[in-house]
Design an enzyme around this catalytic site. Structure first.
Site, PDB file in Angstrom:
ATOM      1  N   ASN A  23      24.665 124.387  76.326  1.00 27.51           N
ATOM      2  CA  ASN A  23      24.949 124.114  74.918  1.00 27.51           C
ATOM      3  C   ASN A  23      24.684 122.647  74.605  1.00 27.51           C
ATOM      4  OD1 ASN A  23      28.183 124.135  76.058  1.00 27.51           O
ATOM      5  ND2 ASN A  23      27.605 122.410  74.770  1.00 27.51           N
ATOM      6  N   ALA A  24      24.314 122.399  73.338  1.00 28.64           N
ATOM      7  CA  ALA A  24      24.306 121.031  72.822  1.00 28.64           C
ATOM      8  C   ALA A  24      25.728 120.706  72.393  1.00 28.64           C
ATOM      9  CB  ALA A  24      23.361 120.931  71.631  1.00 28.64           C
ATOM     10  N   THR A  25      26.123 119.453  72.524  1.00 34.86           N
ATOM     11  CA  THR A  25      27.440 119.032  72.070  1.00 34.86           C
ATOM     12  C   THR A  25      27.289 118.234  70.782  1.00 34.86           C
ATOM     13  OG1 THR A  25      28.241 118.931  74.335  1.00 34.86           O
ATOM     14  CG2 THR A  25      29.544 117.789  72.682  1.00 34.86           C
ATOM     15  N   LYS A  38      28.179 123.317  70.733  1.00 34.71           N
ATOM     16  CA  LYS A  38      29.636 123.191  70.775  1.00 34.71           C
ATOM     17  C   LYS A  38      30.022 122.063  69.826  1.00 34.71           C
ATOM     18  CE  LYS A  38      32.206 123.260  74.642  1.00 34.71           C
ATOM     19  NZ  LYS A  38      32.949 122.760  75.843  1.00 34.71           N
ATOM     20  N   LYS A  77      32.765 119.627  68.207  1.00 35.80           N
ATOM     21  CA  LYS A  77      34.095 119.058  68.401  1.00 35.80           C
ATOM     22  C   LYS A  77      34.850 119.139  67.076  1.00 35.80           C
ATOM     23  CE  LYS A  77      33.936 117.757  72.746  1.00 35.80           C
ATOM     24  NZ  LYS A  77      34.919 118.181  73.766  1.00 35.80           N
ATOM     25  N   ASP A 125      35.493 123.187  69.949  1.00 36.70           N
ATOM     26  CA  ASP A 125      36.428 122.665  70.943  1.00 36.70           C
ATOM     27  C   ASP A 125      37.397 121.725  70.250  1.00 36.70           C
ATOM     28  OD1 ASP A 125      37.781 121.669  73.121  1.00 36.70           O
ATOM     29  OD2 ASP A 125      36.011 120.861  74.152  1.00 36.70           O
ATOM     30  N   ASN A 144      40.118 120.432  71.802  1.00 33.14           N
ATOM     31  CA  ASN A 144      40.745 119.542  72.787  1.00 33.14           C
ATOM     32  C   ASN A 144      42.271 119.457  72.620  1.00 33.14           C
ATOM     33  OD1 ASN A 144      37.760 117.936  72.411  1.00 33.14           O
ATOM     34  ND2 ASN A 144      38.449 118.350  74.483  1.00 33.14           N
ATOM     35  N   GLU A 180      37.797 126.707  71.750  1.00 34.75           N
ATOM     36  CA  GLU A 180      38.243 126.133  73.021  1.00 34.75           C
ATOM     37  C   GLU A 180      39.452 125.247  72.821  1.00 34.75           C
ATOM     38  OE1 GLU A 180      34.993 124.564  75.323  1.00 34.75           O
ATOM     39  OE2 GLU A 180      36.227 122.971  76.158  1.00 34.75           O
ATOM     40  N   ASP A 201      40.303 124.936  78.692  1.00 37.69           N
ATOM     41  CA  ASP A 201      39.663 123.836  79.416  1.00 37.69           C
ATOM     42  C   ASP A 201      40.760 122.936  80.007  1.00 37.69           C
ATOM     43  OD1 ASP A 201      37.909 121.963  80.406  1.00 37.69           O
ATOM     44  OD2 ASP A 201      37.231 121.212  78.478  1.00 37.69           O
ATOM     45  N   LYS A 232      35.218 122.992  85.730  1.00 33.11           N
ATOM     46  CA  LYS A 232      34.676 121.669  86.049  1.00 33.11           C
ATOM     47  C   LYS A 232      34.790 121.497  87.565  1.00 33.11           C
ATOM     48  CE  LYS A 232      35.878 119.082  81.820  1.00 33.11           C
ATOM     49  NZ  LYS A 232      35.802 120.140  80.829  1.00 33.11           N
TER      50      LYS A 232
HETATM   51 MG   LIG Z   1      36.636 121.006  76.376  1.00 33.81          MG
END
Ligand SMILES: [Mg+2]
Length: 348
Positions: free
Chosen positions: A124-126, A151, A153, A180, A182, A206, A230, A253
């Site tokens: 994926n591109a962020t 993805k 943010k 995402d 976070n 996410e 995550d 990860k």
């Molecule tokens: Mg994450």
């Protein structure tokens, strides 16, 4: 047997915010072993996800005996120094795969009981936080570069602004979109977000809640959009996440889990329970990024992964062995992780 340990520091293209504040470089260690063949690993600790730099070095200089076995499974035991274990175990696994004259991905696929590994891995591109216009522009650049998945943010702005950003991207660009947060939202906001994003066809949300909220994540599932864990996985481990039924998707990860072997073992457990693993880096050097690509290649039909992070570094350990082309990374083909192409790094 004590490994060869060599420290390095790589400059980040933009500062990264971490549990210890902003960092401008990634500091870590290259790790070398010579049994049965030459093997090279990388340990790059990241505040909030792994041990400190100093604790990583101490563990590498005196590795626990339990790390020596290639077939050593981590089970539910989460290592105290996951980055150090990653560096050491990657070196040991690289040596084993080089001795077998096959890519690390094949070695890891065997370990997980998976079929032959893939030659390429979708990534994926962020797209970072930004205005609606900036978000759409970044998504358009990603699509033009050949990515199929972005993805975004979210969580830094109001939910209504984030909803506008996501809707604008889906209207303007032909991309699959995942978001995402976070851990930014409370339960009420997360519930509203899930309802909205489900209606847009977002792939998954996410970490909509803080890492500790496993039961909260579980309660958000089944509402028409996937829920991905995550930070929750980093804090609680695979066993606790599965016991809580906390996610449809789990971000693996390898550096934070304690090694490529630990990541493959986690992927096997997740898939056996109906949870999709996605493999991501911790913004590592070229050696650890390649290892994460091998892990992802071993996972059957893996979803787009977060492995396109090389351009977040200005300096690197060497030429990128798994560059991103048309929204995918090619798995290094030689024996082991990156073959012998980085062996000189230990001698310089
Ligand atoms: Mg994450």
């Amino acid at each position: 047997m004590s490994p060869t340990v060599r420290p390095f520091a790589l400059d980040l293209s933009t500062p990264l915010s971490t549990a210890d504040g902003e960092i401008t470089e990634r500091r870590g260690f290259l790790v070398g072993v010579d049994d049965p063949a030459r093997g090279l690993g990388e340990a790059t600790p990241l505040p909030g996800w792994t041990e400190s730099f100093d604790a990583c070095e101490a563990a590498l200089r005196n590795p626990p005996a339990a790390w020596d076995r290639v077939d050593d499974a981590l089970g539910d035991g989460r290592p105290a120094t996951p980055a150090a274990r990653h560096g050491y175990r990657l070196a040991v696994l690289d040596a084993a795969a080089r001795d077998e004259e096959r890519p690390l991905s094949a070695h890891l696929a065997d370990r997980g009981g998976f079929e032959a590994p893939a030659d390429t891995v979708p990534v994926n591109a962020t797209v970072g936080d930004g205005s609606v216009e900036d978000t759409v522009a970044a998504a358009q650049r990603a699509a033009e570069a050949g990515f199929d998945t972005a993805k975004l943010k979210v969580g830094a702005r109001s939910l209504s602004t984030d909803i506008d950003r996501v809707r604008a991207v889906l209207d303007a660009v032909d991309l699959a979109v995942r978001v995402d947060a976070n851990g930014a939202w409370d339960r009420e906001t997360a519930s509203e977000a899930v309802e909205a994003f489900a209606s847009f066809g977002v792939e998954y949300v996410e970490q909509p809640l803080p890492a500790g909220a496993l039961s909260g994540l579980a309660a958000l599932r089944g509402r028409g959009v996937g829920i991905a864990a995550d930070e929750s996985l980093g804090e609680h481990g695979v066993g606790a996440l599965l016991a809580a039924d906390g996610a449809d998707v789990a971000e693996l990860k390898p550096m934070a889990l304690g090694g490529p072997d630990a990541a493959i073992d986690a992927a096997r457990r997740l898939l056996d329970t109906g949870v999709d693993p996605v493999v991501t880096t911790t913004i590592d050097g070229a050696v650890a990024r390649a290892a994460a690509v091998h892990v992802a290649a071993a996972v059957p039909d893996v979803r787009a992964c977060g492995l396109s992070t090389g351009d977040m570094l200005v300096t690197d350990l060497g030429p990128d062995p798994s560059p991103t082309v048309d929204g995918a990374v090619r798995v290094p083909e030689g024996p082991g992780n990156v073959g012998s192409s980085f062996d000189g790094c230990l001698r310089d």
